[in-house]
Structures are given as structure tokens and as C-alpha cells.
Design a protein around this motif. Structure first.
Motif, mmCIF file in Angstrom:
data_model
loop_
_atom_site.group_PDB
_atom_site.id
_atom_site.type_symbol
_atom_site.label_atom_id
_atom_site.label_comp_id
_atom_site.label_asym_id
_atom_site.label_seq_id
_atom_site.Cartn_x
_atom_site.Cartn_y
_atom_site.Cartn_z
ATOM 1 N N ARG A 65 0.854 -1.246 -0.242
ATOM 2 C CA ARG A 65 -0.062 -0.123 -0.073
ATOM 3 C C ARG A 65 1.054 0.956 -0.052
ATOM 4 O O ARG A 65 0.575 2.156 -0.408
ATOM 5 C CB ARG A 65 -0.735 -0.049 1.164
ATOM 6 N N ARG A 66 2.047 1.318 0.659
ATOM 7 C CA ARG A 66 2.765 2.492 0.735
ATOM 8 C C ARG A 66 3.522 2.747 -0.832
ATOM 9 O O ARG A 66 3.746 3.892 -1.135
ATOM 10 C CB ARG A 66 4.239 2.039 1.674
ATOM 11 N N LEU A 67 3.478 1.628 -1.526
ATOM 12 C CA LEU A 67 4.045 1.982 -3.062
ATOM 13 C C LEU A 67 3.111 2.567 -3.867
ATOM 14 O O LEU A 67 3.367 3.369 -4.461
ATOM 15 C CB LEU A 67 4.399 0.490 -3.462
ATOM 16 N N GLU A 68 1.899 2.129 -3.410
ATOM 17 C CA GLU A 68 0.603 2.791 -4.198
ATOM 18 C C GLU A 68 0.385 4.210 -3.810
ATOM 19 O O GLU A 68 0.255 4.939 -4.741
ATOM 20 C CB GLU A 68 -0.697 2.346 -3.709
ATOM 21 N N THR A 69 0.717 4.595 -2.393
ATOM 22 C CA THR A 69 0.829 5.879 -1.793
ATOM 23 C C THR A 69 2.027 6.699 -2.600
ATOM 24 O O THR A 69 1.637 7.941 -3.013
ATOM 25 C CB THR A 69 1.186 5.841 -0.269
ATOM 26 N N PHE A 70 3.255 5.931 -2.866
ATOM 27 C CA PHE A 70 4.186 6.665 -3.654
ATOM 28 C C PHE A 70 3.785 7.167 -4.992
ATOM 29 O O PHE A 70 4.136 8.242 -5.583
ATOM 30 C CB PHE A 70 5.542 5.842 -3.624
ATOM 31 N N ASP A 71 2.989 6.325 -5.441
ATOM 32 C CA ASP A 71 2.693 6.393 -7.033
ATOM 33 C C ASP A 71 1.790 7.596 -6.983
ATOM 34 O O ASP A 71 1.911 8.612 -7.968
ATOM 35 C CB ASP A 71 2.146 5.359 -7.488
ATOM 36 N N GLY A 72 0.756 7.559 -6.173
ATOM 37 C CA GLY A 72 -0.109 8.790 -5.981
ATOM 38 C C GLY A 72 0.577 10.158 -5.731
ATOM 39 O O GLY A 72 0.170 11.151 -6.428
ATOM 40 N N LEU A 73 1.687 10.190 -4.921
ATOM 41 C CA LEU A 73 2.425 11.445 -4.646
ATOM 42 C C LEU A 73 2.954 11.757 -6.049
ATOM 43 O O LEU A 73 3.183 12.933 -6.351
ATOM 44 C CB LEU A 73 3.139 11.166 -3.375
ATOM 45 N N ARG A 74 3.585 11.073 -6.664
ATOM 46 C CA ARG A 74 4.548 11.229 -7.851
ATOM 47 C C ARG A 74 3.142 11.771 -8.826
ATOM 48 O O ARG A 74 3.626 12.964 -9.437
ATOM 49 C CB ARG A 74 4.999 9.899 -8.561
ATOM 50 N N ALA A 75 2.182 11.382 -8.987
ATOM 51 C CA ALA A 75 1.156 11.649 -9.860
ATOM 52 C C ALA A 75 0.602 13.337 -9.319
ATOM 53 O O ALA A 75 0.569 14.160 -10.198
ATOM 54 C CB ALA A 75 -0.072 10.880 -10.001
ATOM 55 N N LYS A 76 0.560 13.409 -8.129
ATOM 56 C CA LYS A 76 0.335 14.706 -7.671
ATOM 57 C C LYS A 76 1.287 15.592 -7.895
ATOM 58 O O LYS A 76 1.182 16.907 -8.383
ATOM 59 C CB LYS A 76 0.023 14.720 -5.902
ATOM 60 N N ALA A 77 2.502 15.403 -7.727
ATOM 61 C CA ALA A 77 3.647 16.384 -7.753
ATOM 62 C C ALA A 77 3.741 16.774 -9.255
ATOM 63 O O ALA A 77 4.275 18.087 -9.696
ATOM 64 C CB ALA A 77 5.168 15.570 -7.519
ATOM 65 N N ARG A 78 3.652 15.739 -10.142
ATOM 66 C CA ARG A 78 3.686 16.153 -11.396
ATOM 67 C C ARG A 78 2.554 17.114 -12.163
ATOM 68 O O ARG A 78 2.812 17.874 -12.932
ATOM 69 C CB ARG A 78 3.839 14.861 -12.571
ATOM 70 N N LEU A 79 1.407 16.913 -11.493
ATOM 71 C CA LEU A 79 0.142 17.850 -11.527
ATOM 72 C C LEU A 79 0.661 19.377 -11.343
ATOM 73 O O LEU A 79 0.456 20.144 -12.093
ATOM 74 C CB LEU A 79 -0.912 17.199 -10.923
ATOM 75 N N TYR A 80 1.181 19.256 -9.877
ATOM 76 C CA TYR A 80 1.716 20.570 -9.460
ATOM 77 C C TYR A 80 2.604 21.100 -10.413
ATOM 78 O O TYR A 80 2.502 22.346 -10.659
ATOM 79 C CB TYR A 80 1.933 20.369 -8.009
ATOM 80 N N HIS A 81 3.526 20.414 -10.945
ATOM 81 C CA HIS A 81 4.553 21.008 -11.780
ATOM 82 C C HIS A 81 3.825 21.562 -13.024
ATOM 83 O O HIS A 81 4.333 22.611 -13.562
ATOM 84 C CB HIS A 81 5.603 20.090 -12.381
ATOM 85 N N THR A 82 2.947 20.681 -13.670
ATOM 86 C CA THR A 82 2.359 21.147 -15.035
ATOM 87 C C THR A 82 1.616 22.390 -14.674
ATOM 88 O O THR A 82 1.477 23.320 -15.541
ATOM 89 C CB THR A 82 1.186 19.950 -15.409
ATOM 90 N N VAL A 83 0.739 22.369 -13.559
ATOM 91 C CA VAL A 83 -0.236 23.625 -13.569
ATOM 92 C C VAL A 83 0.446 25.093 -12.976
ATOM 93 O O VAL A 83 0.386 26.162 -13.230
ATOM 94 C CB VAL A 83 -1.151 23.299 -12.580
ATOM 95 N N LEU A 84 1.355 24.750 -12.006
ATOM 96 C CA LEU A 84 1.992 25.928 -11.233
ATOM 97 C C LEU A 84 3.657 25.816 -11.289
ATOM 98 O O LEU A 84 4.297 26.890 -10.676
ATOM 99 C CB LEU A 84 1.847 25.363 -9.630
ATOM 100 N N GLN A 85 4.048 24.995 -12.176
ATOM 101 C CA GLN A 85 5.661 25.007 -12.391
ATOM 102 C C GLN A 85 6.184 24.759 -11.229
ATOM 103 O O GLN A 85 7.331 25.182 -10.915
ATOM 104 C CB GLN A 85 5.984 26.142 -13.131
ATOM 105 N N VAL A 86 5.671 23.994 -10.107
ATOM 106 C CA VAL A 86 6.511 23.427 -8.868
ATOM 107 C C VAL A 86 7.699 22.716 -9.349
ATOM 108 O O VAL A 86 7.227 21.958 -9.827
ATOM 109 C CB VAL A 86 5.321 22.996 -8.077
ATOM 110 N N GLN A 87 8.662 22.777 -8.789
ATOM 111 C CA GLN A 87 10.009 22.207 -8.846
ATOM 112 C C GLN A 87 9.789 20.876 -8.101
ATOM 113 O O GLN A 87 9.670 21.047 -6.884
ATOM 114 C CB GLN A 87 11.260 22.912 -8.542
ATOM 115 N N VAL A 88 9.926 19.611 -8.579
ATOM 116 C CA VAL A 88 9.595 18.464 -8.086
ATOM 117 C C VAL A 88 10.598 17.548 -8.295
ATOM 118 O O VAL A 88 10.498 16.417 -7.857
ATOM 119 C CB VAL A 88 8.097 17.855 -8.437
ATOM 120 N N GLN A 89 11.657 17.894 -8.930
ATOM 121 C CA GLN A 89 12.973 16.898 -9.368
ATOM 122 C C GLN A 89 13.389 16.165 -8.027
ATOM 123 O O GLN A 89 13.378 15.043 -7.662
ATOM 124 C CB GLN A 89 13.933 17.608 -10.030
#
Length: 291
Positions: free
Chosen positions: A245-269
Motif C-alpha cells: 500500500r505504501r508503494l501505491e501511496t508513492f505512485d499517488g504522490l508522484r502523480a500529484k507532484a507532476r500535476l502541480y509541476h504542470t499547473v504551477l511549475q512547482v519544482q519536483v525533481q
């Protein structure tokens, strides 16, 4: 300031980057069937609903309600097993010399096999009457807190960012605008409740402020996960499913980070790097369990 006045300040010619929102729950006790209908009519996913009321939850909520304002009586859990839950009604007396005496005056019993009605050895006792009436009401009814949890769960599925430390004001990225407006429609049909939505359009100030908030939210989630995984390295959980389940949580956070990067140019590297490290640690624990 009125919501319309706030909107007048936020409407610009820039790209829609998301929405600010807050809500007020009023007269928000709602039956399960009504909430399901409201949710379905708004086109929201069923899995975002709160768990259905249960006899145990109804009894505990009824006891909490009845205990409010009671100065001479206490309601205390006496027994809980697979067959029954029993609360004791305890009278508390003081003699003026600093001595306190307790005496049980009634039992309130939930028979798990027959949960339609509560039982008591003193059915006429005021507190049993109060608990029983609340139980009958809550057995098929969601409380405002249940509704609030459903709202927060729905916002969580929309990659929402909390803009206040204790919640209450959120920002939802533009890709979830339709879901947010469906949620607003649902809330408007629960008692006298309302959810206010203010569109936010791109500007240097808005992008910077929301980007900082989004980044802080991600940092907080990753810090909490890092602490948890450090604990797993010292004392691995018994179930492999916990790690999966933690691996699923990590995938969810990756998707969220990429979304924030796309919408707000948040640096997520660097966040991606941290998540990759945590993923490797969890995968190592899973391999150890499988060996």
C-alpha cells in the motif's frame, strides 16, 4: 467580503489554474439513503461516500450526545465483545468533605445479533431514554462530521492543497474543476449547507503563492512517509500488504507532484528523488519478506 466581491478580484484574463473553496455545513444530519441519492445525482463516485452507519457507531455517538451537560451521571463502557456492548450509567455523589461515591444505576445494552433496539435493566431511566432516542436517530443517519470526512476524502482525490494549517480553505487544481463543481452541487442539497468556489487564474502572484503551498503540502506528506519507512526498517510490519500500500501511496504522490509541476511549475525533481529512494527501501523490505 462577499464571495462575489472576492471573485471580482480573482477574475483575470490568465489561464484557469484551479479553484479556492471553503464550506459551511448547516443542518447536515442526513440519512444514508438521502446522502446516497444526493451523491449519485451529483455524479460523484460512490467510493467517496463515508462508511455506512453501524449499530456500534450509532451507540457510541448516542452516548457522547447524552453525556453532554451531565454533571451527576457518567456513561462508562462496561463490556464489549462479539456478542454485545454494555455501557453503565453511573451516579456520582459528593458528601461535601471531599469524598466522591460512584454507584451504577442502569445498564445500556446493544445486542449485536438484534441491533434494532437498545435494552436496559431500567428502561425508564432518563439517560437510557436519551441514549435510546439518539441511537434510533443515528442508526441510519450520518452526522455532520461524517459529511465533512466525505468532503475531505473527495478533495483528497482531487489533489487538493490545504491553505490553512487546520484546514477549511483549499485549492484544487484546474483538471479537477468538474469534480469540484459536482461536489458543490451535492453539498448544496445537504440541509442548508454550501460549498463556495472561487476560480483562480494565472498571474505571477497567484502562481507563486499556490506553488509554495503545493510544495509545502508535498514536503509534509513525504516527511511523514519517510518517518514511517524509517520505522519499518527498524521494525518491519508483519503484513506485506502494508508495504504494498505504501508503494501505491508513492505512485499517488508522484502523480500529484507532476500535476502541480504542470499547473504551477512547482519544482519536483528532488521530490521525485526522495520518492524513488523510499520506493527502493520498501521494495527491499518486500524482497526480504518474500525470501
Amino acid at each position: 467580503m462577499s464571495v462575489e466581491l472576492i471573485r471580482s478580484y480573482t477574475l483575470t484574463g490568465g489561464k484557469h489554474v484551479g479553484d479556492l473553496l471553503w464550506w459551511t455545513l448547516a443542518d447536515a444530519r442526513v440519512t444514508r439513503s438521502t446522502l446516497e441519492t444526493v451523491w449519485a445525482n451529483a455524479g460523484l463516485a460512490e467510493n467517496l461516500l463515508p462508511e455506512p452507519p453501524t449499530p456500534e457507531k450509532a451507540l457510541r455517538s448516542a452516548v457522547r450526545e447524552a453525556q453532554v451537560g451531565q454533571h451527576d451521571h457518567l456513561l462508562r463502557l462496561g463490556k464489549e465483545d462479539d456478542g454485545e456492548i454494555v455501557f453503565a450509567v453511573v451516579a456520582e455523589t459528593r458528601d461535601g468533605e471531599g469524598n466522591v461515591s460512584l454507584a451504577q444505576t442502569a445498564r445500556i445494552r446493544l445486542d449485536r445479533a438484534r441491533p434494532a433496539k437498545l435494552e436496559s435493566d431500567r428502561p425508564g431511566h432518563d439517560l437510557f431514554v436519551a441514549v435510546s432516542a439518539a441511537y434510533d436517530r443515528l442508526l441510519n443517519t450520518h452526522t455532520p462530521d461524517d459529511v465533512r470526512r466525505a468532503l475531505v476524502k473527495t478533495l483528497g482525490s482531487c489533489a487538493a492543497v490545504t491553505l490553512r494549517e487546520h484546514g477549511g480553505v483549499y485549492w484544487v487544481p484546474a483538471p479537477y474543476a468538474e469534480t469540484l463543481r459536482r461536489l458543490r452541487d451535492a453539498v448544496s442539497n445537504i440541509g442548508a449547507s454550501r460549498l463556495d468556489v472561487v476560480p483562480i487564474h494565472a498571474s505571477p502572484e497567484a502562481t507563486a503563492a499556490l506553488g509554495d503551498a503545493a510544495r509545502a503540502s508535498l514536503d509534509e506528506e513525504i516527511t511523514a512517509l519517510r518517518t514511517e519507512i524509517d520505522g519499518f526498517l527498524t521494525d518491519p510490519p508483519e503484513r506485506a500488504s502494508t508495504l504494498a500500500r505504501r508503494l501505491e501511496t508513492f505512485d499517488g504522490l508522484r502523480a500529484k507532484a507532476r500535476l502541480y509541476h504542470t499547473v504551477l511549475q512547482v519544482q519536483v525533481q528532488d521530490l521525485e528523488t526522495a520518492l524513488n529512494k523510499l520506493t527502493l527501501q520498501v521494495e527491499g523490505l518486500l524482497q526480504t519478506k518474500a525470501a
